[in-house]
Design an enzyme around this catalytic site. Structure first.
Site, short mmCIF file in Angstrom:
data_model
loop_
_atom_site.label_atom_id
_atom_site.label_comp_id
_atom_site.label_asym_id
_atom_site.label_seq_id
_atom_site.Cartn_x
_atom_site.Cartn_y
_atom_site.Cartn_z
N GLN A 154 0.83 -1.21 0.00
CA GLN A 154 0.00 0.00 0.00
C GLN A 154 0.86 1.26 0.00
O GLN A 154 1.58 1.50 0.97
CB GLN A 154 -0.87 -0.01 1.26
N GLY A 155 0.78 2.04 -1.06
CA GLY A 155 1.56 3.28 -1.15
C GLY A 155 0.69 4.50 -0.90
O GLY A 155 0.35 5.23 -1.83
N TYR A 156 0.34 4.69 0.36
CA TYR A 156 -0.45 5.88 0.73
C TYR A 156 0.46 6.93 1.38
O TYR A 156 0.62 8.02 0.87
CB TYR A 156 -1.56 5.48 1.71
N SER A 157 1.06 6.57 2.53
CA SER A 157 1.80 7.56 3.34
C SER A 157 3.02 8.09 2.61
O SER A 157 3.69 7.36 1.87
CB SER A 157 2.26 6.94 4.65
N SER A 173 4.52 -1.04 4.27
CA SER A 173 4.74 -2.36 4.88
C SER A 173 5.05 -3.39 3.80
O SER A 173 4.29 -3.51 2.82
CB SER A 173 3.50 -2.81 5.66
N GLU A 181 -9.73 -1.50 4.88
CA GLU A 181 -8.53 -1.64 5.70
C GLU A 181 -8.88 -1.52 7.19
O GLU A 181 -8.41 -2.30 8.02
CB GLU A 181 -7.51 -0.56 5.32
N GLU A 199 -6.76 9.04 17.10
CA GLU A 199 -7.25 10.43 17.16
C GLU A 199 -8.00 10.78 15.87
O GLU A 199 -9.04 11.42 15.90
CB GLU A 199 -6.08 11.41 17.34
#
Ligand SMILES: Cc1cc2nc3c(=O)[nH]c(=O)nc-3n(C[C@H](O)[C@H](O)[C@H](O)COP(=O)(O)OP(=O)(O)OC[C@H]3O[C@@H](n4cnc5c(N)ncnc54)[C@H](O)[C@@H]3O)c2cc1C
Length: 398
Positions: free
Chosen positions: A131-134, A166, A249, A383
């Site tokens: 997963q290439g989000y961040s 990851s 997710e 949060e």
């Protein structure tokens, strides 16, 4: 009902005949569940055998349509299958982001061509996804992402950096968010791409943790050419796809206590309390621990039932909405509470990292407790989930 009873009988007989004996044992100390993919190594050939027989029936993805390699099972049959797998204490034949994240999103939003290309190799465990989000500077505020993709003929040319990816070093394909219109408002101008990790210009650098273990990577993208056909959803409208995927997710992460053996572990916690603290008048000696154990067990069951209801709704065609943030928040906080409780039961025996003086179960419990801290960060922090619940579930003002 008679049909379902028959299905249960047949399923159990088939599982008993086809599951290798070693797949009925819990994972060993250094064993991982089966993630599949081109880089997978099968030290135990039973792992591959188990994957192959289950995949041939589509039972690695039991509810996916048979047209895409899935099992085509209805809700009730899928529940029976998972009950029978649990009753025989069988390992899942395959885990991974393909089955839990990109697969369900493709089924929901992918074109026929994308589904036919990507779903069958996921079912067969041939392709592992990451997963290439961040990005550096775009975590909680994900829409701040800066990785750019510029159209050049029938390809997008992608340049930028992802972080905390990851298992990128183990993955064959990545689903990623890119900015395709830098002039558009923040949540617009983002597109959702599917990228082959062997494409020229992709480089991956593992991030080593203090433990020596490195599940995370930095992923660098230098003029990577991704065919335009690998865009999911409309160009510049990828934020909607990104949110749909996050829904899957978050539900998966909420369930992660179970994925790592949650139910067994809760029972083990009771067993551990008996063994470490001893019984008094037939009950666990320490009343404070007894109370915490009962509370965790009650809360876990409430979450399980709520998740089961939501899963049934999803199978009936209602895509998960912002309520997945409730599952993510509650599931991961509960997971932390459970691990803390186990560490409390172990007392000084939970202080080990390695070496003699601690048995392998004690070391594992300490590691699982530490891992549970990341659980309430990945997929969006607690949060952030509380913000979403306040705004999008409860409708509170900013
Ligand atoms: C185990 C693990 C696996 C991961 N795997 C992946 C992966 O495979 N792919 C991927 O793309 N990413 C992955 N991540 C990254 C993860 O999605 C981000 O860490 C997460 O979204 C938080 O972003 P950040 O680390 O930049 O923290 P920040 O956004 O910098 O947040 C720091 C702190 O500030 C708080 N905060 C920030 N904004 C607000 C706000 N508006 N209101 C209240 N509090 C706020 C946060 O809750 C947090 O406590 C993983 C992370 C972990 C821990």
């Amino acid at each position: 009902m008679a049909d379902l009873d028959e299905f249960r009988r047949e399923t159990r007989a088939w599982l008993e005949a086809n599951a290798p004996a070693s797949m009925r044992t819990p994972l060993g100390e250094h064993e991982e569940p089966c993630w599949g993919g081109r880089k997978a190594r099968y030290d135990n050939p039973d792992v591959k055998r188990w994957l192959d027989v289950m995949a041939a029936r589509g039972w690695t993805a039991p509810t996916w349509p048979t047209a895409y390699g899935g099992g085509g099972l209805g809700r009730d049959e899928a529940r029976v299958l998972s009950q029978e797998l649990a009753a025989l204490r069988l390992r899942p034949p395959l885990v991974g982001f393909g089955l839990t994240m990109i697969g369900p999103t493709l089924l929901q939003l992918g074109t026929e061509e994308l589904k036919r290309t990507h779903l069958p190799p996921i079912v067969r465990g041939e392709v592992r996804w990451c997963q290439g989000y961040s990005e550096p500077g775009a975590g909680s505020d994900l829409a701040s992402l800066q990785t750019r993709a510029v159209l050049d003929g029938d390809h997008f040319v992608v340049t930028g950096q992802k972080v905390w990816t990851s298992y990128a070093d183990q993955a064959d394909w990545m689903f990623l968010l890119v900015r395709t219109d830098p002039t558009a408002p923040k949540h617009e101008g983002i597109s959702f791409l599917l990228m082959d990790m062997t494409s020229p210009g992709v480089s991956v650098k593992p991030i080593k943790l203090i433990s020596g273990y490195s599940p995370f990577c930095e992923t660098f993208l230098d003029n990577v050419r991704v065919p335009r056909t690998q865009v999911m959803g409309e160009v510049n409208k990828g934020w909607g796809v990104a949110k749909a995927l996050l829904g899957h997710e978050r539900t998966m992460i909420a369930d992660i206590g179970k994925g790592f053996g949650g139910e067994t572990r809760t029972r083990t916690a009771v067993q551990l309390a008996r063994d470490y603290l001893g019984p008094r008048e037939g009950a666990i000696a320490d009343p404070a621990i007894r109370h915490r154990l009962a509370q965790v067990e009650i809360d876990q069951r409430c979450l399980d039932w709520t998740l089961a209801r939501s899963r049934d709704e999803a199978k009936a065609g209602h895509a998960p909405g912002p309520e997945t943030s409730i599952f993510k928040y509650y599931g991961t906080e509960l997971n932390k509470r459970r691990r803390e409780l186990m560490v409390s039961i172990l007392g000084p025996q939970a202080l080990g990292w390695e070496g003699d003086g601690f048995d392998s179960e004690e070391l594992e419990i300490t590691r699982e407790w530490l891992r549970s801290r990341g659980n309430s960060i990945e997929g969006g922090t607690s949060e952030i989930q509380l913000n979403i619940i306040a705004k999008r579930v409860l409708g509170l003002p900013d």
